[in-house]
Design a protein around this motif. Structure first.
Motif, PDB file in Angstrom:
ATOM      1  N   HIS A   1       0.870  -1.180   0.000  1.00 36.53           N
ATOM      2  CA  HIS A   1       0.000   0.000   0.000  1.00 36.53           C
ATOM      3  C   HIS A   1       0.905   1.227   0.000  1.00 36.53           C
ATOM      4  CE1 HIS A   1       0.883  -0.611   4.233  1.00 36.53           C
ATOM      5  NE2 HIS A   1       0.332   0.549   4.566  1.00 36.53           N
TER       6      HIS A   1
ATOM      7  N   ASP B   1       5.663   5.014   5.320  1.00 39.37           N
ATOM      8  CA  ASP B   1       6.686   4.072   5.794  1.00 39.37           C
ATOM      9  C   ASP B   1       6.888   2.909   4.821  1.00 39.37           C
ATOM     10  OD1 ASP B   1       4.010   3.536   6.657  1.00 39.37           O
ATOM     11  OD2 ASP B   1       4.729   1.998   8.034  1.00 39.37           O
ATOM     12  N   HIS B   2       6.112   2.878   3.738  1.00 29.98           N
ATOM     13  CA  HIS B   2       6.241   1.815   2.727  1.00 29.98           C
ATOM     14  C   HIS B   2       6.778   2.337   1.397  1.00 29.98           C
ATOM     15  CE1 HIS B   2       3.919  -1.117   5.225  1.00 29.98           C
ATOM     16  NE2 HIS B   2       3.569   0.033   5.789  1.00 29.98           N
TER      17      HIS B   2
ATOM     18  N   ASP C   1       0.109  -4.492   6.567  1.00 25.95           N
ATOM     19  CA  ASP C   1      -0.425  -3.745   7.706  1.00 25.95           C
ATOM     20  C   ASP C   1      -1.828  -4.196   8.117  1.00 25.95           C
ATOM     21  OD1 ASP C   1       1.946  -2.403   7.293  1.00 25.95           O
ATOM     22  OD2 ASP C   1       1.076  -0.432   7.692  1.00 25.95           O
TER      23      ASP C   1
ATOM     24  N   TYR D   1       4.541  -6.554   8.433  1.00 26.84           N
ATOM     25  CA  TYR D   1       5.506  -5.447   8.311  1.00 26.84           C
ATOM     26  C   TYR D   1       5.825  -4.785   9.656  1.00 26.84           C
ATOM     27  CZ  TYR D   1       7.593  -1.355   5.936  1.00 26.84           C
ATOM     28  OH  TYR D   1       8.447  -0.367   5.480  1.00 26.84           O
ATOM     29  N   HIS D   2       4.839  -4.751  10.558  1.00 29.49           N
ATOM     30  CA  HIS D   2       5.044  -4.083  11.857  1.00 29.49           C
ATOM     31  C   HIS D   2       5.133  -5.056  13.035  1.00 29.49           C
ATOM     32  CE1 HIS D   2       4.614  -0.176   9.980  1.00 29.49           C
ATOM     33  NE2 HIS D   2       3.508  -0.579   9.402  1.00 29.49           N
TER      34      HIS D   2
END
Ligand SMILES: [Zn+2]
Length: 333
Positions: free
Chosen positions: A157, A161-162, A259, A305-306
């Motif tokens: 997306h 931060d991506h 995410d 991712y997190h």
């Protein structure tokens, strides 16, 4: 003090036997006793290489790089925004975490399929370096890859931060790559209707970092194949066109959930709780439950991712949500 620190470090790094290790340790202990000054602060301030972690998935190889991490206060203002801060804090404490702070980390992944090097998301890039983030390329280098080696860049997306690492000094950071973007996500962020809305900042960032790469991009939707073995799944909610990816090689499977869940306790144990980062909160919660029900039922590994580095684990379904089980040696045997 610096001198003695260097001696210790060299001795420990070298192929020294126990005797050689013990001697500087004693020296150091004595120095500590004489001056009563703790020397550990130097080690804490020493800049470490970014965390990297590599494992096999069938015939594929997955490399996870920690682009960085961001500590924040007041978890209840980000997770469980429809709950009281006390309720959020209590769940954190129950899970051995501080109730009034949290750390969010960022883990792009590079998958070597044997014929392609596919990068999923790009971290913060140059915009994050002042805060100690934007370390993806440094981590790739530590694992033996140059930016030129990457053949495909996939975006899950288009949050900052991506996409921050797509461009470097106004040029594509991965100059030989083609791109794979979600059509719905791209259309949302590039639409001029975003001007004057809360999405305006994101709109501008996508115009600066993503749009210049559109002519080298394939635009995908649900079910699209990125390369053989890697397939997109629509997981809208966190952002309007948020995509996750099913990765399969030689009967091994990993789902890149991006995410869909942003905290390994708060988002997984309480998937219904509202999250500030989720643009459509009801859709994000529904997607979270659909995706992690599948991850739990299929007993398949996922890379979030997190999630805490190396960001790979499993989930066990519980009464109100899911318990995160970090990966250990499952891929090493
Ligand atoms: Zn994110």
């Amino acid at each position: 003090m610096t001198g003695s620190f260097k001696i210790n470090r060299r001795a420990l790094i070298g192929s020294a036997g126990m005797g050689a290790i013990a001697a500087p340790f004693l020296l150091r202990t004595n120095a500590f006793a004489q001056t009563a000054q703790p020397q550990t602060s130097m080690e804490i301030n020493h800049v470490m290489p970014p965390d990297t972690h590599r494992f096999k998935l069938g015939n594929f190889e997955v490399l996870v790089v920690k682009d960085g991490a961001r500590p924040s206060g007041k978890p209840g203002e980000t997770f469980g925004t429809d709950q009281t801060p006390e309720t959020v804090g209590a769940l954190l404490e129950e899970n051995f975490l501080p109730k009034d702070q949290f750390v969010n980390s960022f883990s792009p992944a590079l998958i070597n399929t044997g014929s392609d090097l596919v990068l999923f998301d790009t971290g913060f890039g140059e915009g994050g370096r002042e805060a100690g983030n934007g370390r993806l390329v440094e981590g790739l280098a530590a694992a033996g890859y140059t930016p030129e080696d990457v053949t495909v860049v996939v975006l899950t997306h288009m949050h900052g931060d991506h996409i921050g690492g797509l461009m470097e000094k106004g040029k594509p950071a991965f100059p030989k790559a083609r791109y794979v973007f979600g059509q719905v996500e791209y259309d949302f962020w590039t639409d001029t209707k975003r001007a004057g809305t809360p999405a305006e900042g994101g709109h501008k960032a996508v115009l600066a970092n993503v749009k210049p790469l559109a002519e080298k991009a394939t635009f995908i939707g649900d079910g699209a194949e990125v390369v053989p073995g890697i397939t997109a799944i629509a997981a809208f909610g966190h952002s309007p066109g948020h995509m996750i990816f099913n990765v399969e090689s030689n009967d091994k499977r990993l789902i890149l959930t991006a995410d869909t869940a942003n905290h390994f306790v708060l988002s997984l144990q309480r998937p219904d709780w509202e999250v500030r980062f989720d643009m459509d909160k009801a859709a994000a919660a529904a997607t979270r439950k659909r995706v992690f029900d599948m991850v739990a039922t299929d007993r398949v590994a996922f890379l979030g991712y997190h999630m805490p580095f190396p960001a790979v684990g499993y989930v066990e379904k519980q009464e109100t949500g899911y318990r995160f089980v970090p990966k250990s040696y499952q891929f090493d045997i």
